[in-house]
Design a protein around this motif. Structure first.
Motif, PDB file in Angstrom:
ATOM      1  N   ALA A 303      47.952  46.518  40.344  1.00 32.15           N
ATOM      2  CA  ALA A 303      47.254  47.765  40.647  1.00 32.15           C
ATOM      3  C   ALA A 303      45.820  47.521  41.089  1.00 32.15           C
ATOM      4  O   ALA A 303      45.169  48.430  41.611  1.00 32.15           O
ATOM      5  N   SER A 304      45.324  46.305  40.887  1.00 32.33           N
ATOM      6  CA  SER A 304      43.958  45.938  41.291  1.00 32.33           C
ATOM      7  C   SER A 304      43.986  44.876  42.380  1.00 32.33           C
ATOM      8  O   SER A 304      43.137  43.986  42.428  1.00 32.33           O
ATOM      9  N   ASP A 305      45.001  44.970  43.256  1.00 26.82           N
ATOM     10  CA  ASP A 305      45.145  44.026  44.368  1.00 26.82           C
ATOM     11  C   ASP A 305      45.248  42.587  43.882  1.00 26.82           C
ATOM     12  O   ASP A 305      44.804  41.660  44.551  1.00 26.82           O
ATOM     13  N   TRP A 306      45.824  42.414  42.698  1.00 28.89           N
ATOM     14  CA  TRP A 306      46.093  41.108  42.110  1.00 28.89           C
ATOM     15  C   TRP A 306      44.825  40.304  41.836  1.00 28.89           C
ATOM     16  O   TRP A 306      44.844  39.084  41.777  1.00 28.89           O
ATOM     17  N   ARG A 307      43.719  41.022  41.629  1.00 29.75           N
ATOM     18  CA  ARG A 307      42.514  40.349  41.155  1.00 29.75           C
ATOM     19  C   ARG A 307      42.627  40.074  39.657  1.00 29.75           C
ATOM     20  O   ARG A 307      43.478  40.628  38.973  1.00 29.75           O
ATOM     21  N   ARG A 308      41.739  39.213  39.166  1.00 33.51           N
ATOM     22  CA  ARG A 308      41.716  38.942  37.725  1.00 33.51           C
ATOM     23  C   ARG A 308      41.205  40.182  37.010  1.00 33.51           C
ATOM     24  O   ARG A 308      40.139  40.705  37.338  1.00 33.51           O
ATOM     25  N   VAL A 309      41.964  40.646  36.021  1.00 31.59           N
ATOM     26  CA  VAL A 309      41.614  41.874  35.318  1.00 31.59           C
ATOM     27  C   VAL A 309      41.371  41.653  33.834  1.00 31.59           C
ATOM     28  O   VAL A 309      40.930  42.568  33.137  1.00 31.59           O
ATOM     29  N   ALA A 310      41.683  40.477  33.323  1.00 26.49           N
ATOM     30  CA  ALA A 310      41.417  40.158  31.920  1.00 26.49           C
ATOM     31  C   ALA A 310      41.354  38.651  31.769  1.00 26.49           C
ATOM     32  O   ALA A 310      42.010  37.908  32.510  1.00 26.49           O
ATOM     33  N   THR A 311      40.546  38.210  30.804  1.00 24.51           N
ATOM     34  CA  THR A 311      40.413  36.784  30.506  1.00 24.51           C
ATOM     35  C   THR A 311      40.550  36.594  28.998  1.00 24.51           C
ATOM     36  O   THR A 311      39.555  36.453  28.282  1.00 24.51           O
ATOM     37  N   PRO A 312      41.772  36.616  28.475  1.00 25.06           N
ATOM     38  CA  PRO A 312      41.967  36.454  27.030  1.00 25.06           C
ATOM     39  C   PRO A 312      41.420  35.112  26.551  1.00 25.06           C
ATOM     40  O   PRO A 312      41.632  34.080  27.184  1.00 25.06           O
ATOM     41  N   GLN A 313      40.747  35.139  25.419  1.00 16.97           N
ATOM     42  CA  GLN A 313      40.089  33.946  24.902  1.00 16.97           C
ATOM     43  C   GLN A 313      41.016  33.160  23.978  1.00 16.97           C
ATOM     44  O   GLN A 313      41.649  33.727  23.085  1.00 16.97           O
TER      45      GLN A 313
END
Length: 328
Positions: A303-313
Motif C-alpha cells: 500500500a506504500s509502493d513497497w517502501r520500507r514501512v517498519a524496522t522491527p528491532q
C-alpha cells in the motif's frame, strides 16, 4: 537458521546445540540480497503479525510482534537448537530442529497463554517414519499440513518431499530424483509446491503435485522464494546482489516477466537471508545481513509502493528466519 556464516558454509550442516548461532545453521539460504527503497511515512503499516526466529552469538529466541512494533514478545521454543519456523492455521507453529525433527505448537496468543510444543512422529502407509533428517517444515495454504525436504540435503541428492498431517500423524513421501538446492519449499496453491532444484549457481525449480506426486518443470533462475499464505503472490530472489521481486504467482509461472515491485539491496555487501509475504501478499518481511555480519529486519508495504514501512528491532542478531502469523 539462515545466518551470515552461510556465505562461507553454504553446503554444510552442524549438529551442535550450543555456542554460536553459526553452529546451528542448516544450509546457507543466505545467498541472495534484498532491502529497502526508502522509508514510508510512519504508521502506514506495522509489523503486527510478524514472527522472527533470531540467533545471536550465544542464543536463539523466537519473537512475535503485535500492534506495538517497538515491543516484541518472546515466544517459547521447543528447544534452543531450533533452525526454522513456519506459521499455520490458527497461529499454530511448526519448528524444525537441528537434529532434523519437527515439533508443532498450540495456537499462539502473544502474551496471553504459554506456548506448548509436541514432537511430530508421523508414519507413512507402511507404518514406517520417513527417513530424515527433515528440513524447512512449511505449511500449506490451508495451514493443516506441512511439507519438508528430507534426506541428505548437504549433498543435494536423494531428496524427498514429505507431506505431513500432524493431526493424524500421517506422512506421504514424493521422491524428487534430481539435485535439490537448500531452500525452503514454497506452496503456490492448495495442491502444488515449488522446490528449488539444480544448483546454487544455476537454480531451476520443480513443481510438485501434492495430490498425485507428479513433477513438472517450473521457472528457472530463483535462488529463494516466498509466497503469500493464499499462494496468489510470490517473492523471488535470483542470488546475491539481486533484488527481491514481488510478482503475481500466475505471471511468474507463465514467465511473462511482469512484477509488482523490485526491492534493491540497501548498500554494497548486504545480503538477504530470509523473506516472507503475509496472508494476502501485501507485506513483505526481509531479514538482511550487513557486510559486518549483523542482521536486521525490514517490512515493506504494498500500500506504500513497497517502501520500507517498519524496522522491527532484534538487537545484535547474526541470523534470522521470518514468517507472518496467519490466524483463521
Amino acid at each position: 537458521m539462515p545466518t551470515t556464516s552461510g556465505r562461507n558454509r553454504s553446503r554444510s550442516r552442524s549438529r551442535h546445540t550450543a555456542g554460536s548461532v553459526r553452529s546451528i545453521v542448516v544450509i546457507g539460504v543466505a545467498m541472495a540480497v534484498a532491502a529497502c527503497a526508502g522509508p514510508a511515512p510512519a504508521g502506514t503499516v506495522s509489523a503486527d503479525g510478524l514472527v522472527a526466529l533470531v540467533g545471536t552469538s550465544d542464543d536463539v529466541t523466537l519473537l512475535g510482534w503485535g500492534t506495538n512494533a517497538d515491543d516484541p514478545i518472546s515466544i517459547e521454543l521447543p528447544k534452543r537448537d531450533t533452525t526454522w519456523i513456519a506459521t499455520g492455521r490458527a497461529d499454530v507453529l511448526a519448528a524444525t530442529l537441528t537434529d532434523g525433527s519437527v515439533a508443532t505448537s498450540n495456537p499462539v496468543s502473544l502474551g496471553v497463554r504459554p506456548v506448548t510444543w509436541r514432537p511430530v512422529r508421523a508414519a507413512g502407509p507402511n507404518g514406517d517414519a520417513p527417513e530424515g533428517p527433515e528440513y524447512f517444515a512449511t505449511w500449506d495454504p490451508e495451514g493443516g499440513r506441512y511439507a519438508t525436504l528430507a534426506g541428505n540435503l548437504a549433498g543435494g541428492d536423494a531428496i524427498r518431499v514429505v507431506l505431513v498431517d500432524p493431526t493424524v500423524a500421517s506422512a506421504f513421501e514424493i521422491a524428487l530424483d534430481q539435485p535439490v538446492v537448500a531452500a525452503p519449499p514454497t506452496w503456490i496453491d492448495d495442491d502444488r509446491l515449488v522446490v528449488i532444484t539444480g544448483d546454487t549457481d544455476r537454480p531451476s525449480s520443480t513443481i510438485v503435485d501434492a495430490t498425485t506426486g507428479g513433477l513438472a518443470e517450473g521457472p528457472a533462475g530463483a535462488r529463494l522464494l516466498a509466497a503469500s499464505a493464499d499462494g496468489h503472490r510470490i517473492a523471488t530472489m535470483a542470488g546475491r546482489g539481486a533484488p527481491v521481486v514481488v510478482r503475481d504467482t500466475s505471471g511468474w509461472l507463465a514467465g511473462d516477466g511482469s512484477s509488482l515491485a523490485s526491492i534493491e539491496p540497501p548498500d554494497v555487501g548486504s545480503s538477504a537471508i530470509a523473506i516472507a509475504l503475509d496472508d494476502g501478499g501485501e507485506r513483505l518481511a526481509i531479514a538482511w545481513a550487513a557486510a559486518d555480519g549483523s542482521v536486521s529486519l525490514a517490512v515493506h508495504g504494498g500500500a506504500s509502493d513497497w517502501r520500507r514501512v517498519a524496522t522491527p528491532q532484534i538487537g545484535s542478531a547474526q541470523g534470522a528466519v521470518v514468517a507472518w502469523r496467519r490466524g483463521g
